[in-house]
Design a protein around this motif. Structure first.
Motif, PDB file in Angstrom:
ATOM      1  N   UNK A   1     -70.267  35.054  79.878  1.00 12.42           N
ATOM      2  CA  UNK A   1     -71.238  35.118  78.785  1.00 12.42           C
ATOM      3  C   UNK A   1     -70.704  34.457  77.522  1.00 12.42           C
ATOM      4  N   UNK A   2     -69.394  34.537  77.293  1.00  5.30           N
ATOM      5  CA  UNK A   2     -68.825  33.863  76.123  1.00  5.30           C
ATOM      6  C   UNK A   2     -68.974  32.352  76.265  1.00  5.30           C
ATOM      7  N   UNK A   3     -68.620  31.825  77.436  1.00  8.44           N
ATOM      8  CA  UNK A   3     -68.691  30.380  77.647  1.00  8.44           C
ATOM      9  C   UNK A   3     -70.136  29.906  77.681  1.00  8.44           C
ATOM     10  N   UNK A   4     -70.975  30.595  78.460  1.00  7.01           N
ATOM     11  CA  UNK A   4     -72.367  30.171  78.613  1.00  7.01           C
ATOM     12  C   UNK A   4     -73.136  30.320  77.296  1.00  7.01           C
ATOM     13  N   UNK A   5     -73.126  31.524  76.749  1.00  3.75           N
ATOM     14  CA  UNK A   5     -73.881  31.747  75.506  1.00  3.75           C
ATOM     15  C   UNK A   5     -73.293  31.016  74.330  1.00  3.75           C
ATOM     16  N   UNK A   6     -71.944  30.979  74.243  1.00  3.59           N
ATOM     17  CA  UNK A   6     -71.324  30.309  73.111  1.00  3.59           C
ATOM     18  C   UNK A   6     -71.598  28.819  73.096  1.00  3.59           C
ATOM     19  N   UNK A   7     -71.465  28.154  74.252  1.00  5.93           N
ATOM     20  CA  UNK A   7     -71.720  26.711  74.297  1.00  5.93           C
ATOM     21  C   UNK A   7     -73.191  26.382  74.117  1.00  5.93           C
ATOM     22  N   UNK A   8     -74.068  27.201  74.726  1.00  5.98           N
ATOM     23  CA  UNK A   8     -75.503  26.936  74.632  1.00  5.98           C
ATOM     24  C   UNK A   8     -75.975  26.964  73.176  1.00  5.98           C
ATOM     25  N   UNK A   9     -75.395  27.842  72.367  1.00  7.84           N
ATOM     26  CA  UNK A   9     -75.786  27.924  70.960  1.00  7.84           C
ATOM     27  C   UNK A   9     -74.954  26.979  70.086  1.00  7.84           C
ATOM     28  N   UNK A  10     -73.681  26.791  70.454  1.00  6.98           N
ATOM     29  CA  UNK A  10     -72.806  25.955  69.632  1.00  6.98           C
ATOM     30  C   UNK A  10     -73.154  24.478  69.727  1.00  6.98           C
ATOM     31  N   UNK A  11     -73.889  24.055  70.758  1.00  6.20           N
ATOM     32  CA  UNK A  11     -74.245  22.643  70.879  1.00  6.20           C
ATOM     33  C   UNK A  11     -75.124  22.202  69.705  1.00  6.20           C
ATOM     34  N   UNK A  12     -75.890  23.122  69.140  1.00 13.46           N
ATOM     35  CA  UNK A  12     -76.693  22.774  67.962  1.00 13.46           C
ATOM     36  C   UNK A  12     -75.800  22.428  66.775  1.00 13.46           C
ATOM     37  N   UNK A  13     -74.707  23.182  66.626  1.00 13.41           N
ATOM     38  CA  UNK A  13     -73.772  22.854  65.550  1.00 13.41           C
ATOM     39  C   UNK A  13     -73.083  21.517  65.830  1.00 13.41           C
ATOM     40  N   UNK A  14     -72.769  21.265  67.097  1.00 12.90           N
ATOM     41  CA  UNK A  14     -72.113  19.997  67.439  1.00 12.90           C
ATOM     42  C   UNK A  14     -73.027  18.809  67.145  1.00 12.90           C
ATOM     43  N   UNK A  15     -74.298  18.920  67.519  1.00 13.17           N
ATOM     44  CA  UNK A  15     -75.219  17.789  67.390  1.00 13.17           C
ATOM     45  C   UNK A  15     -75.685  17.567  65.959  1.00 13.17           C
ATOM     46  N   UNK A  16     -75.707  18.603  65.148  1.00  8.96           N
ATOM     47  CA  UNK A  16     -76.253  18.466  63.800  1.00  8.96           C
ATOM     48  C   UNK A  16     -75.213  18.698  62.706  1.00  8.96           C
ATOM     49  N   UNK A  17     -74.379  19.705  62.863  1.00  9.57           N
ATOM     50  CA  UNK A  17     -73.418  19.993  61.805  1.00  9.57           C
ATOM     51  C   UNK A  17     -72.268  18.989  61.791  1.00  9.57           C
ATOM     52  N   UNK A  18     -71.796  18.582  62.978  1.00 12.66           N
ATOM     53  CA  UNK A  18     -70.682  17.627  63.024  1.00 12.66           C
ATOM     54  C   UNK A  18     -71.022  16.312  62.310  1.00 12.66           C
ATOM     55  N   UNK A  19     -72.195  15.695  62.539  1.00 15.02           N
ATOM     56  CA  UNK A  19     -72.521  14.487  61.760  1.00 15.02           C
ATOM     57  C   UNK A  19     -72.588  14.734  60.263  1.00 15.02           C
TER      58      UNK A  19
END
Length: 576
Positions: free
Chosen positions: A530-548
């Motif tokens: 659940x940490x890997x699945x839920x964390x990555x599924x939600x963290x991808x939004x930060x990767x795609x938008x916050x990182x730029x």
């Protein structure tokens, strides 16, 4: 139907591409397959269903990332607000060392009063077995293994292996909840029920174990009685609190008047030999006959010593040859003592243990116990946790250091890889936002923060950084080609959308077996999953938008690596 060599070749040829796609989906461009296999080529004017869906997502992301970069400060503020709200849920997570595990085995421990003997404890064991018999007949229990008096005549140990997970209706914890009350209500020797766990820390008694340390056992015992009464009053769910030190074992004490014995000319060693011969026998010599050695024992007849008062009628030889009765030298008293005297950390200690209530987590109970100890324990008495509670406190103190070291190591590796501390910082800033996403996933799924989910959080640090690396590395390359920061990061976000998505999907699919697993060890795999699945599924939004956004804000303060290379080349030319 016949299969020709051409058909076999075509199957193997297709299988090669399938294996390559499966093994490395984030590194193989889909354009390779579209140009190297006619079956996978798109028809002119037509779209494959997955390609059509991908184009729709790409168009949506193109418009959204353009708007996000135009409103960078607003995006950053929204991300900080969302991460702060998710991080605040950390305080609402159940904090424990281990989740409730179904290891397929139950243990029952029962201790009777001192001196009751094997016959009494055997009858108590039969009552416990009668409580378990319905579950054995219904097929929930595989068997029962009972040991009476192995370490102490007053102790019963029962090991109950359960049926296979697929063959029983109730889980291990559900069976424990059903039998705990009737087993603990058995008079004379109430039993304590516990389930085994993967770290084998709870021991035979289960629950929470702690030790009270001091200088004198009687002082510690009085403090333990006051402390247990305070715990039962302020935390009623832990009642009854059990104290290991019980001065109930009967003992005869012979108090010798040393001055009187000296006046009458009686040696203390003669008193000791007389008492040993009267009670248990004295080994006075060995008779060697051939190759055999026969001990010669000096022992009173069994009918002679029937009562403690008979010891007072024993006579001891004095120095002048007279026989002096023991009653004129000593007094005999009956008293109760503890069966064993415990030590912990090389100090005198008394163990206190209690059950872990269902409505309290281990962290909450440890906090409550410390609060009660601050007000109820006298000076000179020290509280120390044992077993699972001790391991929980040690891991709680060290987990923060683990996170700091993990972040520091990843930062140093990224700085060496990018040859730029600025790009490494851009990647690392998104990691805390991803961890808050994992905390939100734990809260939504009702998963506790335990040793397994903490391992998943450490894994997540590397997984989140990996996605951001794909974007930042390509943006640096575009800047080296002469593009502006805005154009470089926007184009890098669009180009790297596909590999980031493919990496995300493959990792999420890899975590699904952990989430859906059952049987032995499923609780540990579920927590990590659940940490890997839920964390990555939600963290991808930060990767795609916050990182730029972060790259746009920080990269403008540094020059491209290509400029540094040109400057170095120019300096070398000047030197030559």
């Amino acid at each position: 139907m016949t299969v020709g060599a051409a058909d076999i070749y075509l199957c193997l040829h297709n299988l090669k591409y399938i294996i390559l796609l499966w093994l490395s989906p984030s590194f193989i461009s889909s354009a390779y397959f579209l140009t190297h296999h006619p079956k996978l080529k798109l028809k002119p004017g037509g779209f494959h269903p997955f390609a059509k869906f991908g184009h729709i997502l790409a168009r949506i992301y193109t418009k959204s990332i353009h708007w996000v970069l135009d409103h960078a400060w607003l995006t950053f503020a929204v991300c900080v607000l969302v991460a702060t709200g998710s991080g605040a849920l950390y305080l609402n997570l159940d904090n424990e060392l281990l989740p409730s595990e179904d290891r397929g085995e139950i243990r029952i421990f029962a201790r009777g009063p001192d001196g009751v003997g094997l016959n009494f404890m055997d009858r108590q064991a039969l009552q416990i077995e009668d409580t378990l018999m319905p579950y054995l007949e219904s097929g929930e229990i595989e068997s029962m293994y009972t040991v009476v008096g192995q370490y102490d005549p007053n102790i019963v140990l029962i090991t109950v292996p359960l049926k296979h997970w697929d063959e029983r209706q109730f889980s291990q914890q559900e069976i424990i909840d059903k039998i705990r009350e009737p087993v603990s209500a058995i008079p004379g020797a109430p039993g304590r029920v516990s389930g085994s766990n993967s770290l084998n820390l709870r021991g035979q008694g289960g629950g929470i174990e702690l030790a009270l340390l001091g200088q004198d056992y009687l002082q510690i015992f009085k403090a333990a009685q006051q402390f247990s009464a305070a715990l039962e009053e302020k935390i009623p769910a832990v009642a009854p609190v059990r104290i290991s030190y019980q001065p109930s074992q009967p003992q005869l004490r012979v108090n010798i008047d040393r001055h009187r014995a000296e006046d009458l000319g009686v040696e203390l060693s003669d008193i000791a030999i007389t008492l040993r011969a009267a009670i248990n026998g004295e080994d006075v010599a060995d008779l060697n006959i051939g190759d055999q050695s026969i001990p010669i024992m000096l022992q009173a007849q069994n009918q002679t010593i029937n009562d403690p008062s008979d010891l007072a009628n024993l006579y001891i030889g004095a120095a002048d040859g007279r026989l002096v009765p023991l009653s004129s030298l000593a007094t005999i008293t009956e008293e109760g003592v503890a069966a064993e005297l415990e030590r912990h950390a090389q100090r005198r200690s008394i163990e206190v243990d209690m059950e872990l209530p269902e409505d309290l987590t281990l962290a909450e109970l440890v906090t409550h116990i410390r609060d009660v100890s601050d007000t109820s324990l006298p000076d000179g008495i020290t509280l120390m946790f044992k077993g699972e509670a001790l391991t929980f406190e040690e891991t709680s103190n060290e987990i923060l250091l683990t996170y700091i070291l993990a972040l520091l190591i990843v930062l140093l590796v990224l700085a060496a890889q990018f040859e730029s501390i600025n790009s490494a910082v851009v990647v690392m800033i998104t990691v805390p936002f991803g961890i808050t996403s994992a905390i939100l996933a734990l809260y939504l799924t009702g998963t506790s923060l335990n040793i397994y989910s903490q391992i998943g959080l450490v894994m997540l640090i590397g997984l989140i950084a990996k996605n951001a690396i794909l974007l930042v590395e390509f943006a640096d390359q575009l800047r080296d080609q002469g593009n502006s920061v805005r154009k470089a990061v926007e184009e890098a976000a669009l180009v790297r959308l596909r590999p980031i998505t493919m990496t995300l999907v493959s990792t999420l699919l890899g975590a699904l077996p952990l989430i859906l697993s059952t049987g032995a060890g499923a609780e540990a795999r579920n927590a990590i999953g659940w940490v890997v699945f839920g964390g990555l599924a939600l963290a991808v939004l930060f990767t795609l938008y916050l990182t730029p956004v972060i790259y746009l804000g920080l990269a403008r303060f540094t020059s491209p690596r290509g400029d540094e290379s040109k400057q170095l080349a120019q300096e070398l030319d000047k030197m030559t």
